[in-house]
Design an enzyme around this catalytic site. Structure first.
Site, mmCIF file in Angstrom:
data_model
loop_
_atom_site.group_PDB
_atom_site.id
_atom_site.type_symbol
_atom_site.label_atom_id
_atom_site.label_comp_id
_atom_site.label_asym_id
_atom_site.label_seq_id
_atom_site.Cartn_x
_atom_site.Cartn_y
_atom_site.Cartn_z
ATOM 1 N N ASP A 171 0.868 -1.178 0.000
ATOM 2 C CA ASP A 171 0.000 0.000 0.000
ATOM 3 C C ASP A 171 0.900 1.221 0.000
ATOM 4 O O ASP A 171 2.069 1.131 0.416
ATOM 5 C CB ASP A 171 -0.898 -0.012 1.262
ATOM 6 C CG ASP A 171 -2.137 0.864 1.074
ATOM 7 O OD1 ASP A 171 -1.991 1.993 0.564
ATOM 8 O OD2 ASP A 171 -3.236 0.431 1.436
ATOM 9 N N CYS A 230 -11.598 -7.465 -8.272
ATOM 10 C CA CYS A 230 -12.979 -6.993 -8.007
ATOM 11 C C CYS A 230 -12.927 -5.488 -7.780
ATOM 12 O O CYS A 230 -13.797 -4.928 -7.094
ATOM 13 C CB CYS A 230 -13.557 -7.681 -6.771
ATOM 14 S SG CYS A 230 -13.871 -9.422 -6.996
ATOM 15 N N ARG A 232 -11.315 -2.465 -10.271
ATOM 16 C CA ARG A 232 -11.667 -1.725 -11.478
ATOM 17 C C ARG A 232 -11.025 -2.362 -12.701
ATOM 18 O O ARG A 232 -9.864 -2.786 -12.653
ATOM 19 C CB ARG A 232 -11.166 -0.276 -11.390
ATOM 20 C CG ARG A 232 -12.111 0.648 -10.638
ATOM 21 C CD ARG A 232 -13.463 0.796 -11.373
ATOM 22 N NE ARG A 232 -14.406 1.595 -10.631
ATOM 23 C CZ ARG A 232 -15.314 1.122 -9.753
ATOM 24 N NH1 ARG A 232 -15.386 -0.169 -9.502
ATOM 25 N NH2 ARG A 232 -16.160 1.924 -9.134
ATOM 26 N N GLU A 261 -16.821 -1.911 -19.757
ATOM 27 C CA GLU A 261 -18.057 -2.536 -19.286
ATOM 28 C C GLU A 261 -19.261 -1.872 -19.931
ATOM 29 O O GLU A 261 -19.310 -0.646 -20.033
ATOM 30 C CB GLU A 261 -18.166 -2.381 -17.767
ATOM 31 C CG GLU A 261 -17.250 -3.312 -17.038
ATOM 32 C CD GLU A 261 -17.300 -3.120 -15.522
ATOM 33 O OE1 GLU A 261 -18.325 -2.639 -15.002
ATOM 34 O OE2 GLU A 261 -16.304 -3.464 -14.877
ATOM 35 N N HIS A 284 -19.538 -7.509 -12.754
ATOM 36 C CA HIS A 284 -19.366 -6.354 -11.849
ATOM 37 C C HIS A 284 -20.492 -6.352 -10.796
ATOM 38 O O HIS A 284 -21.269 -5.396 -10.688
ATOM 39 C CB HIS A 284 -19.334 -5.024 -12.618
ATOM 40 C CG HIS A 284 -18.756 -3.896 -11.788
ATOM 41 N ND1 HIS A 284 -18.147 -2.806 -12.315
ATOM 42 C CD2 HIS A 284 -18.705 -3.704 -10.433
ATOM 43 C CE1 HIS A 284 -17.755 -1.985 -11.349
ATOM 44 N NE2 HIS A 284 -18.093 -2.522 -10.186
ATOM 45 N N GLY A 286 -19.744 -7.120 -7.492
ATOM 46 C CA GLY A 286 -19.111 -7.095 -6.168
ATOM 47 C C GLY A 286 -19.964 -6.395 -5.125
ATOM 48 O O GLY A 286 -20.134 -6.876 -4.003
HETATM 49 C C1 MLT Z 1 -18.060 0.802 -6.240
HETATM 50 O O1 MLT Z 1 -17.271 1.574 -6.789
HETATM 51 O O2 MLT Z 1 -18.352 0.937 -5.043
HETATM 52 C C2 MLT Z 1 -18.756 -0.280 -7.034
HETATM 53 O O3 MLT Z 1 -18.229 -0.402 -8.284
HETATM 54 C C3 MLT Z 1 -20.192 0.013 -6.970
HETATM 55 C C4 MLT Z 1 -21.191 -0.610 -7.873
HETATM 56 O O4 MLT Z 1 -21.041 -1.665 -8.468
HETATM 57 O O5 MLT Z 1 -22.234 0.016 -7.966
#
Ligand code: MLT
Length: 319
Positions: A171, A230, A232, A261, A284, A286
Protein backbone atom coordinates in the site's frame (compact mmCIF):
# COMPACT_ATOMS: atom_id res chain seq x y z
CA UNK A 1 -35.48 19.05 -4.39
CA UNK A 2 -35.51 17.24 -7.76
CA UNK A 3 -33.49 14.04 -7.61
CA UNK A 4 -32.77 11.98 -10.73
CA UNK A 5 -31.59 8.42 -10.09
CA UNK A 6 -30.03 7.00 -13.25
CA UNK A 7 -29.24 3.47 -12.07
CA UNK A 8 -30.74 0.68 -9.98
CA UNK A 9 -31.30 1.97 -6.46
CA UNK A 10 -32.54 0.63 -3.14
CA UNK A 11 -36.37 0.97 -2.80
CA UNK A 12 -36.24 2.01 0.84
CA UNK A 13 -33.86 4.83 -0.14
CA UNK A 14 -36.33 6.07 -2.79
CA UNK A 15 -39.15 6.06 -0.23
CA UNK A 16 -37.00 7.94 2.31
CA UNK A 17 -36.09 10.59 -0.24
CA UNK A 18 -39.78 11.07 -1.09
CA UNK A 19 -40.65 11.30 2.61
CA UNK A 20 -38.01 14.04 2.92
CA UNK A 21 -39.86 16.01 0.25
CA UNK A 22 -37.72 15.17 -2.79
CA UNK A 23 -39.27 14.74 -6.22
CA UNK A 24 -37.61 11.49 -7.29
CA UNK A 25 -37.32 10.24 -10.87
CA UNK A 26 -35.80 6.78 -11.25
CA UNK A 27 -34.78 5.40 -14.62
CA UNK A 28 -32.02 2.79 -14.61
CA UNK A 29 -31.78 2.76 -18.42
CA UNK A 30 -30.49 6.30 -18.89
CA UNK A 31 -27.09 6.95 -20.47
CA UNK A 32 -25.48 9.41 -22.91
CA UNK A 33 -28.13 11.43 -24.79
CA UNK A 34 -31.07 10.12 -22.77
CA UNK A 35 -29.30 10.97 -19.50
CA UNK A 36 -28.53 14.46 -20.74
CA UNK A 37 -32.16 14.99 -21.72
CA UNK A 38 -33.44 13.60 -18.41
CA UNK A 39 -31.16 15.91 -16.37
CA UNK A 40 -32.56 18.85 -18.31
CA UNK A 41 -36.22 17.77 -18.45
CA UNK A 42 -36.37 16.95 -14.73
CA UNK A 43 -34.47 20.09 -13.72
CA UNK A 44 -32.43 17.74 -11.57
CA UNK A 45 -30.55 19.35 -8.69
CA UNK A 46 -29.17 15.98 -7.62
CA UNK A 47 -28.09 13.13 -9.88
CA UNK A 48 -27.53 9.69 -8.33
CA UNK A 49 -25.56 7.08 -10.32
CA UNK A 50 -23.78 3.74 -9.95
CA UNK A 51 -21.91 2.69 -13.09
CA UNK A 52 -23.64 5.19 -15.40
CA UNK A 53 -21.05 7.54 -16.87
CA UNK A 54 -21.31 11.24 -16.10
CA UNK A 55 -19.18 13.23 -18.57
CA UNK A 56 -19.06 17.01 -18.81
CA UNK A 57 -21.95 17.28 -21.29
CA UNK A 58 -24.27 15.55 -18.78
CA UNK A 59 -23.08 17.86 -15.99
CA UNK A 60 -23.84 20.86 -18.18
CA UNK A 61 -27.19 19.54 -19.49
CA UNK A 62 -29.38 21.58 -17.18
CA UNK A 63 -28.76 24.78 -15.30
CA UNK A 64 -29.89 23.28 -11.99
CA UNK A 65 -27.48 20.42 -11.22
CA UNK A 66 -25.65 20.97 -7.91
CA UNK A 67 -24.71 17.51 -6.70
CA UNK A 68 -23.76 14.13 -8.20
CA UNK A 69 -23.85 11.23 -5.76
CA UNK A 70 -22.06 8.01 -6.62
CA UNK A 71 -24.03 5.20 -4.98
CA UNK A 72 -20.80 3.29 -4.36
CA UNK A 73 -17.14 4.03 -3.74
CA UNK A 74 -15.40 4.48 -7.12
CA UNK A 75 -15.88 7.83 -8.86
CA UNK A 76 -13.79 7.13 -11.97
CA UNK A 77 -16.91 7.25 -14.18
CA UNK A 78 -17.66 10.87 -13.25
CA UNK A 79 -15.78 13.86 -14.66
CA UNK A 80 -14.90 15.32 -11.27
CA UNK A 81 -12.78 18.21 -12.42
CA UNK A 82 -15.40 19.37 -14.93
CA UNK A 83 -17.93 19.15 -12.09
CA UNK A 84 -15.68 21.28 -9.92
CA UNK A 85 -15.44 23.91 -12.62
CA UNK A 86 -19.22 23.97 -12.80
CA UNK A 87 -19.43 24.18 -9.00
CA UNK A 88 -21.14 20.79 -8.82
CA UNK A 89 -20.19 18.65 -5.82
CA UNK A 90 -19.40 14.95 -6.39
CA UNK A 91 -19.88 12.73 -3.33
CA UNK A 92 -19.49 8.98 -2.84
CA UNK A 93 -20.37 6.30 -0.27
CA UNK A 94 -17.02 4.86 0.84
CA UNK A 95 -16.96 1.66 2.87
CA UNK A 96 -20.66 0.89 2.52
CA UNK A 97 -20.20 -2.00 0.11
CA UNK A 98 -16.77 -3.23 1.29
CA UNK A 99 -18.05 -6.41 2.92
CA UNK A 100 -19.95 -7.39 -0.22
CA UNK A 101 -16.85 -6.97 -2.41
CA UNK A 102 -14.71 -8.91 0.07
CA UNK A 103 -17.29 -11.71 0.10
CA UNK A 104 -17.22 -11.99 -3.71
CA UNK A 105 -13.42 -12.05 -3.64
CA UNK A 106 -13.47 -14.94 -1.15
CA UNK A 107 -16.03 -16.67 -3.38
CA UNK A 108 -13.80 -16.33 -6.42
CA UNK A 109 -10.75 -17.62 -4.52
CA UNK A 110 -12.63 -20.69 -3.32
CA UNK A 111 -14.18 -21.22 -6.75
CA UNK A 112 -10.82 -21.07 -8.51
CA UNK A 113 -9.15 -23.41 -6.05
CA UNK A 114 -11.97 -25.99 -6.25
CA UNK A 115 -12.89 -25.23 -9.87
CA UNK A 116 -16.51 -24.95 -8.76
CA UNK A 117 -17.78 -23.49 -12.05
CA UNK A 118 -16.21 -26.26 -14.17
CA UNK A 119 -17.53 -28.88 -11.73
CA UNK A 120 -21.05 -27.52 -12.08
CA UNK A 121 -20.86 -27.23 -15.89
CA UNK A 122 -19.65 -30.85 -16.25
CA UNK A 123 -22.44 -32.12 -13.99
CA UNK A 124 -25.00 -30.10 -15.97
CA UNK A 125 -23.67 -31.81 -19.08
CA UNK A 126 -24.09 -35.23 -17.48
CA UNK A 127 -20.36 -35.77 -16.83
CA UNK A 128 -19.10 -37.27 -13.52
CA UNK A 129 -15.38 -36.46 -13.22
CA UNK A 130 -14.30 -36.72 -9.60
CA UNK A 131 -10.74 -37.64 -10.59
CA UNK A 132 -10.25 -34.38 -12.49
CA UNK A 133 -11.67 -32.20 -9.76
CA UNK A 134 -10.04 -33.86 -6.76
CA UNK A 135 -6.83 -31.82 -7.10
CA UNK A 136 -7.55 -28.62 -5.16
CA UNK A 137 -4.83 -27.16 -2.98
CA UNK A 138 -7.09 -25.63 -0.30
CA UNK A 139 -6.76 -22.10 1.08
CA UNK A 140 -5.27 -22.97 4.48
CA UNK A 141 -1.56 -22.18 4.64
CA UNK A 142 -1.45 -20.43 1.27
CA UNK A 143 -0.35 -16.81 0.92
CA UNK A 144 -2.78 -14.07 -0.02
CA UNK A 145 -1.20 -10.87 -1.33
CA UNK A 146 -3.49 -7.85 -1.09
CA UNK A 147 -2.67 -4.86 -3.27
CA UNK A 148 -4.24 -1.93 -1.42
CA UNK A 149 -5.24 -2.40 2.23
CA UNK A 150 -8.12 0.09 2.28
CA UNK A 151 -11.62 -0.69 3.50
CA UNK A 152 -12.21 -3.60 1.09
CA UNK A 153 -8.68 -4.96 1.50
CA UNK A 154 -9.24 -4.91 5.26
CA UNK A 155 -12.55 -6.81 5.07
CA UNK A 156 -10.92 -9.35 2.76
CA UNK A 157 -7.94 -9.81 5.10
CA UNK A 158 -10.28 -10.41 8.06
CA UNK A 159 -12.10 -13.14 6.16
CA UNK A 160 -8.95 -14.73 4.72
CA UNK A 161 -7.43 -14.83 8.21
CA UNK A 162 -10.32 -16.98 9.37
CA UNK A 163 -9.39 -19.38 6.54
CA UNK A 164 -5.86 -19.62 8.04
CA UNK A 165 -4.21 -17.96 5.06
CA UNK A 166 -0.88 -16.13 5.43
CA UNK A 167 -1.42 -12.46 4.68
CA UNK A 168 0.84 -9.90 3.01
CA UNK A 169 -0.05 -6.51 1.55
CA UNK A 170 1.38 -3.51 -0.21
CA UNK A 171 0.00 0.00 0.00
CA UNK A 172 1.14 3.58 -0.39
CA UNK A 173 0.50 4.04 3.34
CA UNK A 174 1.62 1.99 6.35
CA UNK A 175 -1.30 0.29 8.08
CA UNK A 176 0.43 -0.38 11.40
CA UNK A 177 -2.76 -0.85 13.44
CA UNK A 178 -4.15 -3.29 10.87
CA UNK A 179 -0.85 -5.18 10.80
CA UNK A 180 -1.25 -5.74 14.56
CA UNK A 181 -4.93 -6.62 14.34
CA UNK A 182 -4.71 -8.99 11.37
CA UNK A 183 -1.17 -10.32 11.58
CA UNK A 184 -0.67 -9.05 8.02
CA UNK A 185 2.78 -8.01 6.84
CA UNK A 186 3.66 -5.10 4.55
CA UNK A 187 5.98 -6.10 1.69
CA UNK A 188 7.13 -4.43 -1.54
CA UNK A 189 4.79 -4.81 -4.54
CA UNK A 190 7.42 -7.04 -6.17
CA UNK A 191 7.19 -9.51 -3.27
CA UNK A 192 3.41 -9.65 -3.55
CA UNK A 193 3.99 -10.87 -7.09
CA UNK A 194 6.65 -13.45 -6.30
CA UNK A 195 5.33 -14.85 -2.98
CA UNK A 196 1.55 -14.98 -3.30
CA UNK A 197 -0.62 -17.98 -4.13
CA UNK A 198 -3.57 -15.62 -4.51
CA UNK A 199 -3.27 -11.93 -5.42
CA UNK A 200 -6.24 -9.62 -5.01
CA UNK A 201 -6.17 -6.00 -6.15
CA UNK A 202 -8.13 -3.33 -4.25
CA UNK A 203 -6.98 -0.02 -5.67
CA UNK A 204 -8.97 2.76 -7.36
CA UNK A 205 -9.23 2.81 -11.15
CA UNK A 206 -7.94 5.53 -13.46
CA UNK A 207 -4.70 6.49 -15.15
CA UNK A 208 -2.60 6.05 -11.99
CA UNK A 209 -3.35 2.32 -11.77
CA UNK A 210 -3.89 1.47 -15.44
CA UNK A 211 -2.24 -1.88 -16.21
CA UNK A 212 -0.57 -1.89 -12.80
CA UNK A 213 -0.32 -5.61 -13.48
CA UNK A 214 0.85 -6.26 -17.03
CA UNK A 215 3.09 -8.78 -18.79
CA UNK A 216 6.21 -7.99 -16.70
CA UNK A 217 4.36 -8.31 -13.40
CA UNK A 218 2.54 -11.48 -14.46
CA UNK A 219 5.89 -13.02 -15.41
CA UNK A 220 7.04 -12.69 -11.80
CA UNK A 221 4.06 -14.59 -10.37
CA UNK A 222 4.10 -18.26 -9.38
CA UNK A 223 2.77 -20.30 -12.30
CA UNK A 224 0.16 -21.80 -9.96
CA UNK A 225 -1.02 -18.46 -8.57
CA UNK A 226 -4.52 -17.06 -9.03
CA UNK A 227 -5.21 -13.36 -9.49
CA UNK A 228 -8.48 -11.65 -8.56
CA UNK A 229 -9.78 -8.24 -9.65
CA UNK A 230 -12.98 -6.99 -8.01
CA UNK A 231 -11.69 -3.40 -8.07
CA UNK A 232 -11.67 -1.72 -11.48
CA UNK A 233 -11.24 -2.85 -15.05
CA UNK A 234 -7.89 -1.71 -16.41
CA UNK A 235 -5.87 -2.41 -13.27
CA UNK A 236 -4.85 -5.71 -14.88
CA UNK A 237 -3.92 -5.87 -18.56
CA UNK A 238 -6.36 -8.53 -19.80
CA UNK A 239 -4.52 -9.26 -23.04
CA UNK A 240 -1.33 -10.00 -21.11
CA UNK A 241 -3.29 -11.99 -18.52
CA UNK A 242 -4.98 -14.14 -21.16
CA UNK A 243 -1.60 -14.95 -22.77
CA UNK A 244 -0.05 -15.78 -19.39
CA UNK A 245 -2.92 -18.10 -18.43
CA UNK A 246 -2.96 -19.83 -21.83
CA UNK A 247 0.80 -20.37 -21.62
CA UNK A 248 0.48 -21.84 -18.11
CA UNK A 249 2.47 -18.98 -16.56
CA UNK A 250 -0.39 -18.00 -14.23
CA UNK A 251 -2.85 -20.42 -12.62
CA UNK A 252 -6.08 -18.55 -13.37
CA UNK A 253 -8.10 -15.47 -12.62
CA UNK A 254 -11.32 -14.30 -11.02
CA UNK A 255 -12.57 -11.09 -12.64
CA UNK A 256 -15.57 -8.96 -11.72
CA UNK A 257 -14.54 -5.83 -13.65
CA UNK A 258 -13.48 -5.02 -17.22
CA UNK A 259 -12.07 -2.08 -19.14
CA UNK A 260 -15.11 -1.52 -21.38
CA UNK A 261 -18.06 -2.54 -19.29
CA UNK A 262 -21.47 -2.08 -20.88
CA UNK A 263 -23.94 0.30 -19.23
CA UNK A 264 -26.83 -1.16 -17.24
CA UNK A 265 -29.15 -1.00 -20.27
CA UNK A 266 -26.82 -3.01 -22.57
CA UNK A 267 -26.50 -6.79 -22.73
CA UNK A 268 -23.74 -7.48 -25.29
CA UNK A 269 -20.27 -8.13 -23.91
CA UNK A 270 -17.18 -9.53 -25.57
CA UNK A 271 -13.97 -9.22 -23.56
CA UNK A 272 -12.14 -12.32 -24.88
CA UNK A 273 -10.60 -13.03 -21.47
CA UNK A 274 -13.84 -14.49 -20.14
CA UNK A 275 -13.63 -17.25 -22.78
CA UNK A 276 -10.36 -18.58 -21.33
CA UNK A 277 -10.54 -21.71 -19.25
CA UNK A 278 -9.39 -21.06 -15.66
CA UNK A 279 -10.91 -17.58 -15.83
CA UNK A 280 -14.10 -17.09 -13.84
CA UNK A 281 -15.82 -13.84 -14.79
CA UNK A 282 -18.73 -12.15 -13.06
CA UNK A 283 -20.79 -9.11 -14.10
CA UNK A 284 -19.37 -6.35 -11.85
CA UNK A 285 -21.57 -7.62 -9.03
CA UNK A 286 -19.11 -7.10 -6.17
CA UNK A 287 -21.27 -4.44 -4.52
CA UNK A 288 -24.57 -5.98 -5.52
CA UNK A 289 -25.86 -7.58 -2.35
CA UNK A 290 -28.96 -6.44 -0.52
CA UNK A 291 -26.88 -5.73 2.59
CA UNK A 292 -24.52 -3.45 0.65
CA UNK A 293 -27.20 -1.74 -1.40
CA UNK A 294 -29.30 -0.80 1.62
CA UNK A 295 -26.19 0.56 3.38
CA UNK A 296 -25.32 2.54 0.24
CA UNK A 297 -28.96 3.72 -0.07
CA UNK A 298 -28.91 5.03 3.51
CA UNK A 299 -25.67 6.89 2.85
CA UNK A 300 -27.07 8.49 -0.32
CA UNK A 301 -30.12 9.63 1.66
CA UNK A 302 -27.83 11.05 4.38
CA UNK A 303 -25.79 12.99 1.79
CA UNK A 304 -28.88 14.46 0.13
CA UNK A 305 -30.41 15.18 3.57
CA UNK A 306 -27.38 17.26 4.58
CA UNK A 307 -27.55 19.14 1.31
CA UNK A 308 -31.25 19.89 1.90
CA UNK A 309 -30.37 21.31 5.33
CA UNK A 310 -28.00 23.69 3.59
CA UNK A 311 -24.90 21.89 4.88
CA UNK A 312 -21.85 20.89 2.89
CA UNK A 313 -22.70 17.35 1.59
CA UNK A 314 -20.52 14.66 3.21
CA UNK A 315 -17.89 12.57 1.37
CA UNK A 316 -17.23 15.23 -1.25
CA UNK A 317 -14.39 14.10 -3.55
CA UNK A 318 -13.97 17.24 -5.64
CA UNK A 319 -14.20 20.15 -3.21
C1 MLT B 1 -18.06 0.80 -6.24
O1 MLT B 1 -17.27 1.57 -6.79
O2 MLT B 1 -18.35 0.94 -5.04
C2 MLT B 1 -18.76 -0.28 -7.03
O3 MLT B 1 -18.23 -0.40 -8.28
C3 MLT B 1 -20.19 0.01 -6.97
C4 MLT B 1 -21.19 -0.61 -7.87
O4 MLT B 1 -21.04 -1.67 -8.47
O5 MLT B 1 -22.23 0.02 -7.97
Amino acid sequence: MNVLIADKFDNAGVEQLKAMGCKVTLNADLSGDSLREAVKANEARVLVVRSTRVPDDVLGAGASLELVVRAGAGTDTIDKSAAKERNIRVCNCPGKNSVAVAELTMGLMLSLDRRIVDNAVDLRNGVWNKKEYAKARGLKGTTLGIVGLGRIGYELAKRAKSFDMDLIYCDVVDQNALEQELGIKKVPFEQILTDSDFISVHVPGGEGTKHLIGADELAKMKSSAFIINCARGGVIDHEALASAIKAGRVGGAGLDVYENEPGSADTAFNDPIVQCSRVYGTHHIGASTQEAQSAVGEEVVRIIGEKMKGNEPPNCVNA
